[in-house]
Design an enzyme around this catalytic site. Structure first.
Site, PDB file in Angstrom:
ATOM      1  N   SER A  36       0.869  -1.169   0.000  1.00 36.52           N
ATOM      2  CA  SER A  36       0.000   0.000   0.000  1.00 36.52           C
ATOM      3  C   SER A  36       0.912   1.227   0.000  1.00 36.52           C
ATOM      4  O   SER A  36       1.987   1.197  -0.627  1.00 36.52           O
ATOM      5  CB  SER A  36      -0.927  -0.050   1.213  1.00 36.52           C
ATOM      6  OG  SER A  36      -1.777   1.067   1.222  1.00 36.52           O
ATOM      7  N   TYR A  80      -3.910   7.625  -7.317  1.00 36.58           N
ATOM      8  CA  TYR A  80      -2.920   6.691  -6.749  1.00 36.58           C
ATOM      9  C   TYR A  80      -3.295   6.321  -5.310  1.00 36.58           C
ATOM     10  O   TYR A  80      -3.389   5.137  -4.957  1.00 36.58           O
ATOM     11  CB  TYR A  80      -1.524   7.330  -6.795  1.00 36.58           C
ATOM     12  CG  TYR A  80      -0.471   6.544  -6.039  1.00 36.58           C
ATOM     13  CD1 TYR A  80       0.022   5.341  -6.537  1.00 36.58           C
ATOM     14  CD2 TYR A  80       0.019   6.999  -4.810  1.00 36.58           C
ATOM     15  CE1 TYR A  80       0.968   4.614  -5.833  1.00 36.58           C
ATOM     16  CE2 TYR A  80       0.970   6.286  -4.103  1.00 36.58           C
ATOM     17  CZ  TYR A  80       1.441   5.096  -4.615  1.00 36.58           C
ATOM     18  OH  TYR A  80       2.377   4.367  -3.920  1.00 36.58           O
ATOM     19  N   LYS A  83      -4.711   2.715  -3.713  1.00 38.98           N
ATOM     20  CA  LYS A  83      -4.083   2.010  -2.579  1.00 38.98           C
ATOM     21  C   LYS A  83      -5.074   1.858  -1.424  1.00 38.98           C
ATOM     22  O   LYS A  83      -5.097   0.822  -0.755  1.00 38.98           O
ATOM     23  CB  LYS A  83      -2.835   2.773  -2.106  1.00 38.98           C
ATOM     24  CG  LYS A  83      -1.689   2.793  -3.124  1.00 38.98           C
ATOM     25  CD  LYS A  83      -1.073   1.423  -3.334  1.00 38.98           C
ATOM     26  CE  LYS A  83       0.233   1.501  -4.113  1.00 38.98           C
ATOM     27  NZ  LYS A  83       0.811   0.164  -4.379  1.00 38.98           N
TER      28      LYS A  83
HETATM   29  N1  NAP Z   1       9.234   4.033  -2.775  1.00 37.72           N
HETATM   30  C1  NAP Z   1       8.292   4.615  -2.097  1.00 37.72           C
HETATM   31  O1  NAP Z   1       8.494   5.687  -1.522  1.00 37.72           O
HETATM   32  C2  NAP Z   1       6.942   3.960  -1.973  1.00 37.72           C
HETATM   33  C3  NAP Z   1       6.083   4.435  -0.974  1.00 37.72           C
HETATM   34  C4  NAP Z   1       4.841   3.855  -0.849  1.00 37.72           C
HETATM   35  C5  NAP Z   1       4.479   2.804  -1.656  1.00 37.72           C
HETATM   36  N2  NAP Z   1       5.327   2.343  -2.614  1.00 37.72           N
HETATM   37  C6  NAP Z   1       4.882   1.216  -3.443  1.00 37.72           C
HETATM   38  O2  NAP Z   1       5.901   0.252  -3.532  1.00 37.72           O
HETATM   39  C7  NAP Z   1       5.705  -0.528  -4.711  1.00 37.72           C
HETATM   40  C8  NAP Z   1       7.040  -0.697  -5.417  1.00 37.72           C
HETATM   41  O3  NAP Z   1       7.510   0.563  -5.833  1.00 37.72           O
HETATM   42  P1  NAP Z   1       9.037   0.990  -5.643  1.00 37.72           P
HETATM   43  O4  NAP Z   1       9.067   2.086  -4.678  1.00 37.72           O
HETATM   44  O5  NAP Z   1       9.885  -0.194  -5.424  1.00 37.72           O
HETATM   45  O6  NAP Z   1       9.316   1.676  -7.064  1.00 37.72           O
HETATM   46  P2  NAP Z   1      10.079   1.115  -8.371  1.00 37.72           P
HETATM   47  O7  NAP Z   1      11.490   0.791  -8.044  1.00 37.72           O
HETATM   48  O8  NAP Z   1       9.833   2.116  -9.428  1.00 37.72           O
HETATM   49  O9  NAP Z   1       9.314  -0.236  -8.692  1.00 37.72           O
HETATM   50  C9  NAP Z   1       8.025  -0.265  -9.256  1.00 37.72           C
HETATM   51  C10 NAP Z   1       7.868  -1.624  -9.877  1.00 37.72           C
HETATM   52  O10 NAP Z   1       6.503  -1.783 -10.338  1.00 37.72           O
HETATM   53  C11 NAP Z   1       6.579  -2.327 -11.642  1.00 37.72           C
HETATM   54  N3  NAP Z   1       5.365  -2.109 -12.419  1.00 37.72           N
HETATM   55  C12 NAP Z   1       4.726  -0.955 -12.700  1.00 37.72           C
HETATM   56  N4  NAP Z   1       3.645  -1.192 -13.473  1.00 37.72           N
HETATM   57  C13 NAP Z   1       3.596  -2.543 -13.662  1.00 37.72           C
HETATM   58  C14 NAP Z   1       2.719  -3.413 -14.345  1.00 37.72           C
HETATM   59  N5  NAP Z   1       1.652  -2.968 -15.030  1.00 37.72           N
HETATM   60  N6  NAP Z   1       2.978  -4.760 -14.310  1.00 37.72           N
HETATM   61  C15 NAP Z   1       4.042  -5.232 -13.647  1.00 37.72           C
HETATM   62  N7  NAP Z   1       4.927  -4.458 -12.998  1.00 37.72           N
HETATM   63  C16 NAP Z   1       4.694  -3.123 -13.014  1.00 37.72           C
HETATM   64  C17 NAP Z   1       7.789  -1.684 -12.259  1.00 37.72           C
HETATM   65  O11 NAP Z   1       8.185  -2.421 -13.388  1.00 37.72           O
HETATM   66  P3  NAP Z   1       8.952  -1.784 -14.659  1.00 37.72           P
HETATM   67  O12 NAP Z   1      10.410  -1.921 -14.329  1.00 37.72           O
HETATM   68  O13 NAP Z   1       8.534  -2.645 -15.800  1.00 37.72           O
HETATM   69  O14 NAP Z   1       8.505  -0.358 -14.785  1.00 37.72           O
HETATM   70  C18 NAP Z   1       8.762  -1.817 -11.093  1.00 37.72           C
HETATM   71  O15 NAP Z   1       9.283  -3.116 -11.042  1.00 37.72           O
HETATM   72  C19 NAP Z   1       4.638   0.188  -5.541  1.00 37.72           C
HETATM   73  O16 NAP Z   1       3.409  -0.488  -5.395  1.00 37.72           O
HETATM   74  C20 NAP Z   1       4.569   1.567  -4.889  1.00 37.72           C
HETATM   75  O17 NAP Z   1       3.294   2.158  -5.037  1.00 37.72           O
HETATM   76  C21 NAP Z   1       6.539   2.917  -2.796  1.00 37.72           C
END
Ligand code: NAP
Length: 284
Positions: A138, A152, A156
């Site tokens: 989330s 977004y 979530k």
């Molecule tokens: N980092 C933060 O501050 C933060 C905070 C709160 C929540 N989150 C959540 O954490 C999760 C992971 O994000 P992250 O922070 O690790 O960012 P990230 O490094 O940009 O990773 C996002 C991942 O999601 C994949 N993705 C996006 N659309 C997709 C789809 N349609 N099918 C399959 N894969 C898809 C991307 O794949 P591609 O390489 O193909 O683009 C990438 O592997 C997300 O759900 C995000 O909302 C992150």
């Protein structure tokens, strides 16, 4: 050999950030993992390093037929699935009327419908096993939302309530559900995973525009460490009674406390108005 070495993980969005950090830590802990990514090439180095512990499949979580196929392939890989992590997701920044409809639909398709497809595909497997753990990513935006994150954060928050219901429905089958609520973590999220609204409407510069400015300012300096987040997730996956909500990082923990206090205060302030809406009990 650890007590958990028989477990099999399934992770979406494993190319970078939390997803990749988790794949690496699951491998390091001796467990097996089916890692999925839109571009499986991004995991080629890990496949070479741990061929006996890792299977990689191409998966875009918006493609429901492919989700069904890949979850079945994942189960066939080692005959079971124990921890399914709905990690794939991305941000959409802008005011509600600045987005195009396709932008809104794509974001909901990924952040909300993607995890729903994956859970629906994995549930029969978990039920047959009488065990399994969904871990759904989330966000702090679902604790309370910001100007600029309507879709977004809305996706979530909806995922949170879907997860809460799935938890109640499946607890009798030994299935567990955990939501991970991270604050800002140093991944690609504010970079390549943050889509801008298709149009800018000037008056929103002071609200959603300001929030985008904040995100851009902290990019690369987010307080959260994705490797430590992955370690925390692996750790709670081993608990007999894992939390329903795992809030990660001081930012999100402080935010949760403020939100709980504000909500309690508002409930108290408006309690009399709400109570006055029940039928008057019959005089006894
Ligand atoms: N980092 C933060 O501050 C933060 C905070 C709160 C929540 N989150 C959540 O954490 C999760 C992971 O994000 P992250 O922070 O690790 O960012 P990230 O490094 O940009 O990773 C996002 C991942 O999601 C994949 N993705 C996006 N659309 C997709 C789809 N349609 N099918 C399959 N894969 C898809 C991307 O794949 P591609 O390489 O193909 O683009 C990438 O592997 C997300 O759900 C995000 O909302 C992150």
């Amino acid at each position: 050999m650890s007590a958990f070495s028989e477990r099999v993980w399934f992770i979406t969005g494993s190319s970078s950030g939390f997803g990749r950090a988790l794949v690496e830590q699951v491998i390091a802990s001796g467990e097996r993992v089916v890692a999925t990514a839109r571009n499986p090439e991004t995991l080629a180095d890990l496949e070479l390093r741990a061929p006996d512990q890792l299977r990689v499949f191409a998966l875009d979580v918006t493609e429901v037929a492919r989700v069904t196929e890949v979850v079945a392939l994942a189960k066939d890989a080692w005959g079971r699935l124990d921890v399914v992590v709905n990690n794939a997701g991305y941000g959409l920044i802008g005011a509600l009327e600045e987005y195009s409809l396709p932008q809104i639909e794509r974001n909901l398709a990924t952040n909300l419908m993607g995890p729903i497809h994956v859970m629906r595909a994995a549930l029969p497997i978990f039920r047959a096993q009488k065990s399994g753990h969904f871990i759904n990513l989330s966000a702090a935006a679902a604790i309370s939302n910001y100007a600029g994150f309507s879709v977004y954060g809305g996706a979530k928050a909806a995922l949170e309530l879907v997860s809460e219901s799935v938890r109640a429905e499946t607890a009798p089958f030994g299935i567990k559900v955990t939501l991970v609520e991270p604050g800002p973590f140093r991944t690609d999220f504010i970079g390549r995973s943050l889509e801008r609204a298709d149009q800018q409407i000037e008056p929103y510069a002071a609200t959603s525009g300001k929030f985008l400015g904040f995100l851009e300012k902290i990019n690369g300096r987010q307080p959260g460490d994705p490797d430590r987040a992955a370690a925390a997730i692996v750790s709670v996956s081993r608990e007999a009674n894992p939390p329903f909500r795992l809030v990660l990082g001081k930012y999100a923990i402080d935010k949760t406390r403020r939100q709980l206090t504000a909500r309690g205060n508002e409930l108290n302030t408006w309690e009399a108005t709400g109570l006055a809406t029940d039928f008057t009990p019959p005089a006894s």
